[in-house]
Design an enzyme around this catalytic site. Structure first.
Site, PDB file in Angstrom:
ATOM      1  N   LYS A   1       0.875  -1.171   0.000  1.00  0.00           N
ATOM      2  CA  LYS A   1       0.000   0.000   0.000  1.00  0.00           C
ATOM      3  C   LYS A   1       0.908   1.214   0.000  1.00  0.00           C
ATOM      4  CE  LYS A   1      -1.893  -1.550   3.857  1.00  0.00           C
ATOM      5  NZ  LYS A   1      -3.311  -1.328   3.668  1.00  0.00           N
ATOM      6  N   ARG A   2       0.357   2.411  -0.197  1.00  0.00           N
ATOM      7  CA  ARG A   2       1.191   3.603  -0.111  1.00  0.00           C
ATOM      8  C   ARG A   2       1.891   3.673   1.238  1.00  0.00           C
ATOM      9  NH1 ARG A   2       0.978   7.603  -4.135  1.00  0.00           N
ATOM     10  NH2 ARG A   2       2.380   8.688  -2.717  1.00  0.00           N
TER      11      ARG A   2
ATOM     12  N   LYS B   1      -0.545   4.299   8.151  1.00  0.00           N
ATOM     13  CA  LYS B   1      -0.693   2.897   7.732  1.00  0.00           C
ATOM     14  C   LYS B   1       0.256   1.975   8.514  1.00  0.00           C
ATOM     15  CE  LYS B   1      -2.275   3.990   3.004  1.00  0.00           C
ATOM     16  NZ  LYS B   1      -3.425   3.119   2.674  1.00  0.00           N
TER      17      LYS B   1
HETATM   18  C1  LIG Z   1      -5.632  -1.590  -4.142  1.00  0.00           C
HETATM   19  C2  LIG Z   1      -4.472  -0.714  -4.381  1.00  0.00           C
HETATM   20  C3  LIG Z   1      -4.169   0.322  -3.493  1.00  0.00           C
HETATM   21  C4  LIG Z   1      -4.956   0.559  -2.229  1.00  0.00           C
HETATM   22  O1  LIG Z   1      -4.409  -0.233  -1.194  1.00  0.00           O
HETATM   23  P1  LIG Z   1      -4.805  -0.011   0.327  1.00  0.00           P
HETATM   24  O2  LIG Z   1      -4.181  -1.162   1.034  1.00  0.00           O
HETATM   25  O3  LIG Z   1      -6.301  -0.055   0.393  1.00  0.00           O
HETATM   26  O4  LIG Z   1      -4.250   1.300   0.738  1.00  0.00           O
HETATM   27  C5  LIG Z   1      -3.069   1.113  -3.763  1.00  0.00           C
HETATM   28  N1  LIG Z   1      -2.297   0.910  -4.848  1.00  0.00           N
HETATM   29  C6  LIG Z   1      -2.544  -0.090  -5.713  1.00  0.00           C
HETATM   30  C7  LIG Z   1      -1.641  -0.272  -6.875  1.00  0.00           C
HETATM   31  C8  LIG Z   1      -3.637  -0.921  -5.522  1.00  0.00           C
HETATM   32  O5  LIG Z   1      -3.893  -1.901  -6.402  1.00  0.00           O
END
Ligand SMILES: *Cc1c(COP(=O)(O)O)cnc(C)c1O
Length: 814
Positions: free
Chosen positions: A544-545, A550
């Site tokens: 994730k970012r 987070k």
């Molecule tokens: C699904 C997705 C996210 C979102 O991820 P989270 O864990 O909900 O923050 C971010 N980047 C990409 C490339 C994704 O496929």
């Protein structure tokens, strides 16, 4: 749909010859990918044009999704799958001696978004098309999308994302539908023929918005939804006079300035800087989109704008496109000469706003001194909206000055875009139950008190077509073999899989598939990271970012803890585990970038220490993006969703993991709460403070006191100064240490309560390890998670938007 292989092959050969002057054997993979994509476009051409004609003819009410970000990823294989010709196309490719996988890998991701918010928009388009909803997306065709991340000496280095280098594979350039967007200038009042006053903009600067249309075919339907992305070009190119006078660089300066608007995506996730160029991007695509949809409306309904809310619904994805509200007012009042009150009622009935965050730093506020000169007429309109709104507020809450002050749209020299969105929309939605409740009771409490009926929840979802069917073909086949393929269009069907949760054959087969998917990822990691990982270890994944809320740092500290335990006692019993990370940090977010450096420092130590490296491994995967995500989710055993409770609005990564049979290790935050509701504590590992507790502890929390009573945790934190990790100098991780113990940049110490949740996280991890040792039990847990993931299809989310906000119906071609 089917393809005629002979014809297809002939066309491909011809295209290679015509477009590239090459024979098949001379063409590069990128060129072959390009011609395959154009061939696929040809295949959906009729359905695409017929879709729009059909909806136009029927005067179907349309939903327009306005979003500054669409994180689409790759197009070709997804389109082929949805059209039902993936296999045939693969066979045709084979005849040419080309492997379909290699062809797919030649496509650059369309990374026109930061993370969750942008990916949500992309999943929504897939669900809109598959559900036959009359709809369209509007956004920006960034020349450079989300930066490419390299890891150099453990640090993130950003490189421009030149995603169009090998051509625009799937979109159609439509210069004939370009529109003009006006910036700057001065507003003058003029008397019209009807003796009324009208506002005009003079001495403005024009920018031309040129649309590129990307088709999004639905799964097993003729419906093809259009994503219209706008590119900024200069109206008159370079200045010929200057050019002839020899002033070459000044001659093109104006052109460059106009084109800068769509040059690059701002790489900030959940934060905003008040940069003028960002505001220009927002108004640019919003004004172009509004002009475009009003043009379409008029063709159908003429000038009867009272019909607009019955013909058009506009969803604003966060506050980024909220200038659409005053822009529609401008069109209706200044150009179409409606009176203010009628125009305003039309506006409110047309717009709906989605809030995506509880983070204060993500709320957009535009300084008047940036906004007013750039968009003078729009600024006047916002002032008038504010004036009338305050008048209304005086009537509802007479004398409650404090309340008035807090709800003013313009105050302290800034325009509050979220307030403007709430006042100008009939619907305000959060993106998970918990998030919507926190909006109602905390961030937007005053607004909820004023407009209770506007508030509603729309829990996010993801498309199972990309995140299960495409990403994990083996698991998809496993599912279809047992319950049929109806789940592809209706994920509620997947509940039928629960009948197999305790079936030994199904469990064995599931584990074999997971092992295979892990093997595939291990090979990728061996190639790209040069790290050999144990495929029977737990694949524990946090992708994730990178953001402090987070809490990748909590995960990192846990690994340091394990390292210290193993070093102190090499017989310390532990289930082998591979910690996998993927994350981009915003380029100006120093703390986040330093956490990436820390994870890489830990990886270097752990992976190269013979005492621990056969028990734990740490992998940081470079350049996390949609196409990489598709490779990682299928291989995950554990889904790390460990944000500080109350900070993650929903999360969608958590849903992709669940569909792929990974078990959630998470806090009671965002949609984790809804995952837990569905699977129960016996099928998830939930730990830590609740959002309520986080709030209660805010005033009294003292991390130093906590460390004074916990020697092990103290040693973990002190490791930030240990030259074993801090190899460059012992202060290299000082800002992380400081933020945990003392607080930096005016923040309280350990704002995200990493240390407070450390022990509960450890216990949850221990339980998880134990559960993993029992293979059958683990398989059962995973199968239950998959079987209960039906709620998290974006098809369900879109149906709720359609039924409850937009009031649109599925409308397929016959
Ligand atoms: C699904 C997705 C996210 C979102 O991820 P989270 O864990 O909900 O923050 C971010 N980047 C990409 C490339 C994704 O496929």
């Amino acid at each position: 749909m089917t393809i005629n292989e002979e014809e297809w092959l002939r066309d491909i050969e011809k295209r290679v010859s015509v477009d590239f002057f090459k024979t098949l054997s001379e063409a590069s993979l990128e060129e072959l990918h390009y011609v395959f994509s154009r061939e696929a476009l040809g295949l959906l051409k009729n359905n695409w044009t017929n879709t729009m004609h059909h909806w136009n003819k029927q005067k179907a009410k349309m939903a327009y999704y306005f979003s500054a970000e669409f994180l689409m990823g790759r197009w070709l294989s997804n389109a082929l799958i949805n059209m039902g010709v993936y296999e045939e196309a693969g066979e045709a490719a084979q005849k040419l001696g080309i492997n379909m996988n290699a062809l797919e890998e030649a496509e650059a991701d369309a990374g026109l978004g930061n993370g969750g918010l942008g990916r949500l928009a992309a999943c929504f388009l897939d669900s809109l098309a598959t559900g036959d909803y009359p709809s369209m997306g509007y956004g920006i065709r960034y020349r450079y999308g989300m930066f490419e991340q390299k890891i150099v000496n453990g640090y993130q280095v950003e490189k421009p994302d030149n995603w169009l280098e090998h051509g625009d594979v799937a979109s159609i350039h439509r210069p004939d539908e370009a529109v003009e967007v006006k910036f700057w200038g001065r507003v003058a009042i003029e008397k019209g023929k009807d003796n009324h006053n009208y506002f005009h903009l003079y001495d403005y600067e024009s920018v031309i918005a040129v649309p590129y249309d990307l088709p999004v075919p639905g799964y097993n339907t003729k419906t093809v939804v259009t994503l219209r992305l706008w590119e900024a070009v200069s109206p008159d190119g370079f200045d010929l006079d200057l050019f002839q006078a020899g002033e070459y660089s000044r001659a093109v300066a104006k052109e460059i300035q106009a084109e800068n608007i769509s040059r690059v995506l701002y790489p900030n996730d959940n934060t905003v800087g008040g940069k003028q160029l960002r505001l220009r991007q927002q108004y640019f695509f919003v004004s172009a989109g509004m002009t475009d949809l009003i043009r379409r409306f008029k063709k159908q309904w003429g000038k009867d704008f009272s019909k607009l809310p019955d013909a058009v619904a506009i969803q604003l994805n966060d506050t980024h496109p909220v200038v659409a509200i005053p822009e529609l007012m401008r069109i209706l009042v200044d150009e179409e000469h409606l009176n203010w009150d009628s125009a305003w009622q039309i506006c409110i009935r047309t717009f709906a706003y989605t809030n995506h965050t509880l983070l204060a730093e993500a709320l957009e506020k535009w300084p008047i001194n940036i906004f007013a000169p750039l968009l003078p007429r729009i600024y006047q309109i916002i002032e008038e909206i504010n004036r009338r709104f305050l008048h209304y507020l005086h009537q509802i809450f007479p004398g409650d000055w404090q309340r008035h002050k807090e709800m003013e749209i313009i105050s302290d020299g800034v325009i509050k875009m979220a307030w403007l969105a709430i006042v100008g929309s009939h619907s305000i939605n959060g993106v998970a139950e918990l998030h919507t409740n926190l909006l109602k009771t905390q961030e937007l409490r005053l607004w909820y008190e004023l407009f209770p009926d506007k508030f509603n929840n729309k829990t996010n979802g993801v498309t199972q077509r990309r995140w299960l069917l495409k990403a994990n073909p083996a698991l998809s086949e496993f599912i279809t073999k047992r319950i049929g393929d109806a789940w592809i269009k209706d994920l509620n069907e997947i509940s039928k899989l629960e009948a197999y949760a305790e079936d030994p054959t199904a469990q064995r087969e599931f584990l074999a598939i997971k092992a295979k998917d892990k093997q595939i990822l291990a090979e990728y990691i061996a190639r790209h990271n040069n790290i050999k990982i144990n495929t029977s270890s737990i694949f524990d994944v946090q992708i994730k970012r990178l953001h402090e809320y987070k809490r990748q740092l909590l995960n990192a500290l846990h690994i340091i803890y394990l390292y210290q335990r193993l070093k102190a006692d090499p017989n310390y019993s532990i289930v082998p585990r591979t910690f996998i990370f993927g994350a981009k940090a915003a380029s100006g977010y120093h703390q986040a970038k330093l956490i990436i450096r820390l994870i890489n420092a830990i990886a270097d130590v752990v992976n190269n220490d013979p005492v621990v490296s056969n028990k734990i491994k740490v992998v940081f995967m470079e350049n996390y993006r949609v196409s990489l995500a598709e490779k990682i989710f299928p291989a995950a055993d554990v889904s790390e969703q460990i944000s500080t409770a109350g900070y993650e609005a929903s999360g969608t990564g958590n849903m992709k993991f669940m569909m792929n049979g990974a078990i959630t290790l998470g806090t009671l935050d965002g949609a984790n709460v809804e995952i837990l509701e569905l699977v129960g504590h016996e099928n998830a590992f939930i730990f830590g403070l609740t959002a309520e507790e986080v709030n209660q502890h805010k005033m009294s929390y003292n991390p130093q006191q906590l460390l004074a009573h916990d020697a092990e945790l103290s040693a973990v934190v002190e490791a930030l100064h240990d030259p074993i990790f801090a190899t460059e100098n012992i202060h290299m991780f000082e800002p992380i240490y400081q933020s945990l113990l003392f607080g930096v940049d005016g923040n309280p110490p350990d704002k995200y309560m990493v240390l407070k949740d450390f022990r509960p996280y450890l216990s949850a991890n221990k339980k998880l390890e134990q559960a993993y040792l029992d293979e059958k039990k683990w398989a059962k847990m995973a199968l239950i998670n998959i079987a209960r993931s039906g709620k998290f299809s974006s098809d369900r989310t879109i149906k709720q938007y359609a039924d409850e906000i937009w009031h649109i119906k599925p409308n397929p071609q016959k």
